[in-house]
Write a protein that holds these residues in place. Structure first.
Motif, PDB file in Angstrom:
ATOM      1  N   VAL A  62      -3.458  -8.403  -2.036  1.00  0.00           N
ATOM      2  CA  VAL A  62      -4.614  -7.455  -2.460  1.00  0.00           C
ATOM      3  C   VAL A  62      -4.484  -6.340  -1.593  1.00  0.00           C
ATOM      4  CG1 VAL A  62      -7.029  -7.164  -2.797  1.00  0.00           C
ATOM      5  CG2 VAL A  62      -5.916  -9.326  -3.830  1.00  0.00           C
ATOM      6  N   CYS A  63      -4.710  -5.116  -1.990  1.00  0.00           N
ATOM      7  CA  CYS A  63      -4.367  -3.913  -1.148  1.00  0.00           C
ATOM      8  C   CYS A  63      -5.468  -3.950  -0.134  1.00  0.00           C
ATOM      9  CB  CYS A  63      -4.492  -2.646  -2.153  1.00  0.00           C
ATOM     10  SG  CYS A  63      -4.338  -1.376  -1.055  1.00  0.00           S
ATOM     11  N   ASP A  64      -4.910  -3.560   1.237  1.00  0.00           N
ATOM     12  CA  ASP A  64      -5.756  -3.641   2.288  1.00  0.00           C
ATOM     13  C   ASP A  64      -6.094  -2.182   2.876  1.00  0.00           C
ATOM     14  OD1 ASP A  64      -3.166  -3.162   3.217  1.00  0.00           O
ATOM     15  OD2 ASP A  64      -3.271  -4.208   4.883  1.00  0.00           O
ATOM     16  N   GLY A  65      -5.853  -1.206   1.658  1.00  0.00           N
ATOM     17  CA  GLY A  65      -6.263   0.077   1.905  1.00  0.00           C
ATOM     18  C   GLY A  65      -7.714   0.288   1.559  1.00  0.00           C
ATOM     19  N   CYS A  66      -7.849   1.405   0.463  1.00  0.00           N
ATOM     20  CA  CYS A  66      -9.322   1.584   0.301  1.00  0.00           C
ATOM     21  C   CYS A  66     -10.047   0.301  -0.417  1.00  0.00           C
ATOM     22  CB  CYS A  66      -9.334   3.047  -0.554  1.00  0.00           C
ATOM     23  SG  CYS A  66      -9.141   2.940  -2.248  1.00  0.00           S
ATOM     24  N   ALA A  67     -11.128   0.715  -0.928  1.00  0.00           N
ATOM     25  CA  ALA A  67     -11.942  -0.415  -1.619  1.00  0.00           C
ATOM     26  C   ALA A  67     -11.887  -0.339  -3.347  1.00  0.00           C
ATOM     27  CB  ALA A  67     -13.209  -0.650  -1.347  1.00  0.00           C
ATOM     28  N   GLY A  69      -9.535  -1.607  -4.980  1.00  0.00           N
ATOM     29  CA  GLY A  69      -9.288  -3.000  -5.470  1.00  0.00           C
ATOM     30  C   GLY A  69      -8.060  -3.033  -6.385  1.00  0.00           C
ATOM     31  N   VAL A  70      -6.902  -3.365  -5.657  1.00  0.00           N
ATOM     32  CA  VAL A  70      -5.712  -3.519  -6.477  1.00  0.00           C
ATOM     33  C   VAL A  70      -5.097  -4.562  -6.028  1.00  0.00           C
ATOM     34  CG1 VAL A  70      -3.359  -2.575  -6.928  1.00  0.00           C
ATOM     35  CG2 VAL A  70      -5.342  -0.990  -6.733  1.00  0.00           C
ATOM     36  N   ALA A  71      -4.870  -5.597  -6.811  1.00  0.00           N
ATOM     37  CA  ALA A  71      -4.363  -7.092  -6.561  1.00  0.00           C
ATOM     38  C   ALA A  71      -2.605  -6.808  -7.070  1.00  0.00           C
ATOM     39  CB  ALA A  71      -5.045  -8.116  -7.177  1.00  0.00           C
ATOM     40  N   ILE A  83      -0.244   2.031  -7.172  1.00  0.00           N
ATOM     41  CA  ILE A  83       0.162   2.233  -6.041  1.00  0.00           C
ATOM     42  C   ILE A  83      -0.238   3.779  -5.622  1.00  0.00           C
ATOM     43  CG2 ILE A  83       2.564   2.841  -6.167  1.00  0.00           C
ATOM     44  CD1 ILE A  83       2.383   0.156  -4.064  1.00  0.00           C
ATOM     45  N   CYS A  84      -0.304   3.460  -4.202  1.00  0.00           N
ATOM     46  CA  CYS A  84      -0.683   4.992  -3.745  1.00  0.00           C
ATOM     47  C   CYS A  84      -0.113   4.997  -2.331  1.00  0.00           C
ATOM     48  CB  CYS A  84      -2.122   5.434  -3.827  1.00  0.00           C
ATOM     49  SG  CYS A  84      -3.006   4.583  -2.327  1.00  0.00           S
ATOM     50  N   THR A  85      -0.071   6.388  -1.926  1.00  0.00           N
ATOM     51  CA  THR A  85       0.442   6.524  -0.492  1.00  0.00           C
ATOM     52  C   THR A  85      -0.239   5.793   0.624  1.00  0.00           C
ATOM     53  OG1 THR A  85      -0.218   8.755  -0.679  1.00  0.00           O
ATOM     54  CG2 THR A  85       1.989   8.511  -0.971  1.00  0.00           C
ATOM     55  N   PRO A 240      -6.685   7.337  -3.862  1.00  0.00           N
ATOM     56  CA  PRO A 240      -5.683   8.215  -4.563  1.00  0.00           C
ATOM     57  C   PRO A 240      -5.689   7.517  -6.028  1.00  0.00           C
ATOM     58  CG  PRO A 240      -4.907   7.943  -2.408  1.00  0.00           C
ATOM     59  CD  PRO A 240      -6.040   7.019  -2.472  1.00  0.00           C
ATOM     60  N   VAL A 241      -5.593   6.265  -6.229  1.00  0.00           N
ATOM     61  CA  VAL A 241      -5.540   5.715  -7.680  1.00  0.00           C
ATOM     62  C   VAL A 241      -6.704   6.111  -8.560  1.00  0.00           C
ATOM     63  CG1 VAL A 241      -5.300   3.425  -8.764  1.00  0.00           C
ATOM     64  CG2 VAL A 241      -3.804   3.849  -6.977  1.00  0.00           C
ATOM     65  N   SER A 242      -7.741   6.348  -7.886  1.00  0.00           N
ATOM     66  CA  SER A 242      -8.868   6.958  -8.523  1.00  0.00           C
ATOM     67  C   SER A 242      -8.625   8.198  -9.598  1.00  0.00           C
ATOM     68  CB  SER A 242     -10.172   7.367  -7.954  1.00  0.00           C
ATOM     69  OG  SER A 242      -9.889   8.491  -7.248  1.00  0.00           O
TER      70      SER A 242
HETATM   71  S1  SF4 Z   1      -6.153   3.618  -4.339  1.00  0.00           S
HETATM   72 FE1  SF4 Z   1      -4.413   3.089  -2.954  1.00  0.00          FE
HETATM   73  S2  SF4 Z   1      -5.378   2.376  -1.063  1.00  0.00           S
HETATM   74 FE2  SF4 Z   1      -7.027   2.032  -2.796  1.00  0.00          FE
HETATM   75  S3  SF4 Z   1      -6.899  -0.002  -3.529  1.00  0.00           S
HETATM   76 FE3  SF4 Z   1      -5.529   1.636  -4.868  1.00  0.00          FE
HETATM   77  S4  SF4 Z   1      -3.551   1.233  -4.044  1.00  0.00           S
HETATM   78 FE4  SF4 Z   1      -4.932   0.504  -2.637  1.00  0.00          FE
END
Ligand code: SF4
Length: 784
Positions: A62-67, A69-71, A83-85, A240-242
């Motif tokens: 599960v992504c440890d970047g923002c919240a 939430g991407v598994a 995916i994002c940078t 970014p995925v937003s």
């Molecule tokens: S926007 Fe990027 S950092 Fe945030 S959960 Fe999605 S992949 Fe991870």
């Protein structure tokens, strides 16, 4: 809590729609924009020593970047892959090797020459370390020595002189829960987390307005809502995925409105790499931008409500949702009276927007059947942050945008773990499943835990740090500070003062995966550094909760390990057991699953977490919408409309409001000196061209930005900001922010202030003049 369940990901339309394109020029050639392909190639290169493991992390963890939430590469909003940078940038934290021993044990003065970014690039902390006064190097110690020394010290300090802090990094719910329990087991309520400096006002305000402490809705509610408002939030840069969700929303006819002092380029246009037509021709995101003054949001919202009440007088039912107000809220007449009594001049002066502009926004919302309000630090990081958010809740309730599809209020989070930190009780105001000040909650948790919880109110982290400089005999003087991650020198206002606080503590424990500048600061007796595992290394995996309340399971992922690193939850319980060996059984968890089992019992809405065991397992607490059908979890089921006073904006003549912004960074971790969205440098001062002209400043010219708190040396960069408002990068700009100014309800530090902007040349000449004058005075005295 809602009964409707989230329906899972939906598909993006297959056919492109040129109406939303930025231009026919492919790939935004010639425009300032993030370079996704180049950045991705750079990440592949950085991780070349560990590519199979890096790939497994991306596809299984599960992504440890923002919240967001991407598994793996999937989320619950849109069919993937995503995916994002940001995620790619933080990936290296998980795959890099240990710090070279010759560097780790070099003289501390050498290590201190490195910035936090350079320290991060050195690699992982491999084993426990210690440094005492007079020692110029870290020395290696065993885990037993480290834990015994920490426990030995904790036995001698009064629990009120001990504080814990947990950042958000990739920290899991299990670690937050174990830390919150261990702190109370050790007799202290001084435990705080990273949300103190980001969304603590959101939780406080939503609680008092709607009885909830999290987003009321889902990302999927963005898709097709009539109006999607981003308030003080640059989601395109920080989540970014937003942008993909925004794209999907626009394709369903949603209007996107941005309210921000700066016309954020990335919220205006974005090239979404995984959406072919957007990657090629870009997507126009914002339909309109309202450039408020920094701190002018309350006035703006009062202006919108004032228009609504006038519209209602002319055409009843034309602006607000009477049914929702009557059936589901309190306080309508008080709010109306309060708003009607405000004069337009004050509202215009405070907000920086005209009555006409406020009318445009009021009419847009009035004509909308649905709406979602999303916000971030632009609203929360003020000394009136809780009031800002309660105003958003006021707007949402007056329109009935609560508890139904395509409607809601959403504090969008920037750290993967932070939503769960307070919910797990790693917070001075919360215990699992309830507020700390509720004796009912305390009794319930005492029963689950089998020991007494101290009944005094714990301090927020800023106050804990300030307590380090209290007199020796003060009962709350901070003597031991245990921090999991966190770099206070770079996140709190007034770095010099923070350094003094960190130095004044007897024992500081840094449980972390990397070194940062705070780790290198001296302590009075000892600094102990403990190597933590990442979330992907922890046996039995771990869970994290996203902004939209999805609790995701992230499995342990096969790969290389830092030999001595330990799971964070285990370290807390080990320390606690050594302090009170006779009660060790009360804080013992044999494995991560045992923690999840206990969370399910301690926190009723987390019932379900105990069943998360494999890759992709997820559940959403609270259902699709909190306050479903307008029923709020308040004592009588109603929301509270609250009259909010205009804040006093302290901007003396000749000053500017200043706020801080983020560039290419993940919270305080900076990944590039250049902001990819506007090509600004970290020391650029974003200033309106006409303001610059008035000060005879040219683009690129050196300026000094100063106030009574500090001095910032930078360069002028013309930017489309609200006149009279400037922006500097965070954390570099923290030198200008006053220390010890906290929001009164949630304790977030104030991150905005008034400053003077002056040509560097004039500023220094002025100083020199004073110096010369002083010398003349001295000479006269000497001669006399
Ligand atoms: S926007 Fe990027 S950092 Fe945030 S959960 Fe999605 S992949 Fe991870």
């Amino acid at each position: 809590m809602g009964k409707t369940k989230h329906q899972g990901p939906v598909k993006l339309p297959k056919m492109p729609d040129p109406k939303h394109w930025v231009s026919m020029v492919p790939f935004g050639l010639g425009k300032v924009k993030p370079k996704h392909i180049r950045d991705t190639a750079k990440v592949v290169w950085e991780n070349k020593d560990n590519l199979p493991y890096a790939t497994r992390i991306l596809t299984q963890g599960v992504c440890d970047g923002c919240a967001l939430g991407v598994a793996g590469l999937k989320d619950q909003t849109l069919a993937g892959p995503h995916i994002c940078t940001t995620r790619l940038n933080v990936l290296r934290l998980n795959t890099m090797p240990a710090i070279d021993k010759s560097i780790l044990h070099q003289d501390i003065s050498e290590l201190r020459k490195r910035s936090s970014s350079e320290l991060r690039q050195l690699g992982r902390i491999p084993y426990p370390l210690s440094r005492k006064p007079g020692e110029s190097k870290f020395s290696r110690i065993s885990w037993d020595e480290a834990l015994d020394r920490i426990a030995g010290k904790l036995k001698t300090v009064d629990p009120k002189q001990l504080a814990f802090f947990l950042t958000a990094r990739g920290i899991t719910n299990e670690s937050y829960y174990a830390a919150g329990k261990a702190a109370r087991f050790l007799g202290t309520n001084h435990i705080d987390n990273a949300s103190r400096i980001c969304h603590s006002p959101s939780k406080t305000a939503l609680k008092r307005s709607l009885g909830i402490g999290a987003s009321s809705c889902n990302y999927q509610d963005w898709l097709g809502t009539d109006v999607l408002v981003f308030w003080g939030s640059v989601a395109s840069n920080n989540q970014p995925v937003s942008t993909k969700y925004m794209y999907a929303a626009k394709r369903k006819g949603t209007k996107i409105i941005v309210i921000n002092p700066y016309w954020e380029p990335s919220m205006a246009n974005y090239w979404i790499p995984s959406v072919p037509d957007s990657a090629l021709f870009g997507t126009k995101l914002a339909d309109d931008v309202y450039q408020v003054n920094i701190g002018g949001d309350i006035a703006f919202m009062n202006g919108v409500m004032k228009h609504w009440f006038e519209m209602e007088k002319e055409h009843p039912g034309s602006a607000i949702n009477r049914n929702f107000i009557n059936e589901h809220t309190h306080g309508f007449s008080e709010l109306k009276k309060h708003v009607e009594a405000q004069d337009w001049l004050s509202l215009e002066t405070s907000s920086g927007l005209t009555k006409g502009r406020m009318r445009e926004f009021a009419e847009l919302l009035a004509g909308s059947e649905s709406g979602v309000f999303v916000w971030s630090m632009g609203l929360t990081q003020h000394r009136f942050g809780t009031d800002n958010i309660s105003q958003v809740a006021n707007l949402a309730m007056l329109k009935g945008f609560i508890g139904r599809e395509k409607c809601g209020v959403m504090p969008i989070r920037g750290h993967s773990g932070v939503q769960g930190s307070g919910e797990m009780g790693a917070d001075p105001f919360s215990l699992p499943g309830g507020d700390f000040d509720s004796s009912k909650t305390r009794k319930r948790i005492e029963k689950t835990w089998g020991f007494k919880i101290p009944d005094w109110q714990g301090d927020i982290v800023g106050v804990s740090l300030e307590n380090a400089v209290l007199p020796e005999n003060h009962p709350r003087k901070l003597r031991a500070f245990y921090t999991s991650g966190g770099n206070f020198l770079e996140t709190m206002p007034d770095p010099d003062f923070v350094k003094k606080c960190l130095e004044s503590v007897d024992l500081r424990v840094h449980q972390d995966i990397i070194l940062n500048t705070s780790t290198l600061v001296d302590a009075k007796e000892e600094v102990i550094v403990l190597p933590a595992m990442t979330r992907y290394e922890q046996p039995g995996g771990g869970t994290s909760t996203s902004t939209e309340r999805m609790v995701y399971f992230s499995p342990e992922i096969k790969g290389p390990r830092m030999e001595e690193a330990r799971p964070e939850w285990e370290i807390y319980t080990e320390v606690a057991k050594r302090v009170k060996p006779e009660q060790a059984h009360l804080i013992d968890f044999p494995d991560a699953q045992a923690i999840r089992n206990e969370i399910a019992e301690a926190h009723p809405v987390y019932d379900g977490i105990q069943h998360l065991k494999g890759k992709g397992d997820v559940f959403q607490w609270g259902g699709a919408w909190l306050c479903e059908d307008g029923e709020c979890p308040t004592p009588d089921g109603k929301g509270n409309l609250l009259p909010i006073e205009l804040p006093e904006l302290r901007k003396p003549e000749g000053h500017f409001y200043v706020t801080t912004r983020r560039g290419k960074q993940f919270n305080s971790m900076v990944y590039s000196a250049t902001d990819p969205n506007n090509s600004a440098d970290r020391y650029d001062v974003l200033l309106h061209k006409e303001d610059a002209n008035q000060l005879s400043l040219k683009e690129g010219e050196a300026v000094v930005v100063y106030n009574q708190f500090g001095t910032f040396h930078g360069r002028v960069r013309f930017a489309n900001t609200r006149r009279g408002n400037i922006q500097v990068y965070w954390p570099e700009g923290n030198v200008l922010i006053p220390k010890g100014v906290y929001e009164k309800y949630a304790g977030i530090p104030e991150y905005n202030t008034a400053v003077v902007v002056e040509k560097a040349e004039t500023y220094h000449a002025h100083k020199d003049t004073k110096y010369v004058e002083k010398r003349i005075e001295e000479l006269e005295t000497e001669i006399g």
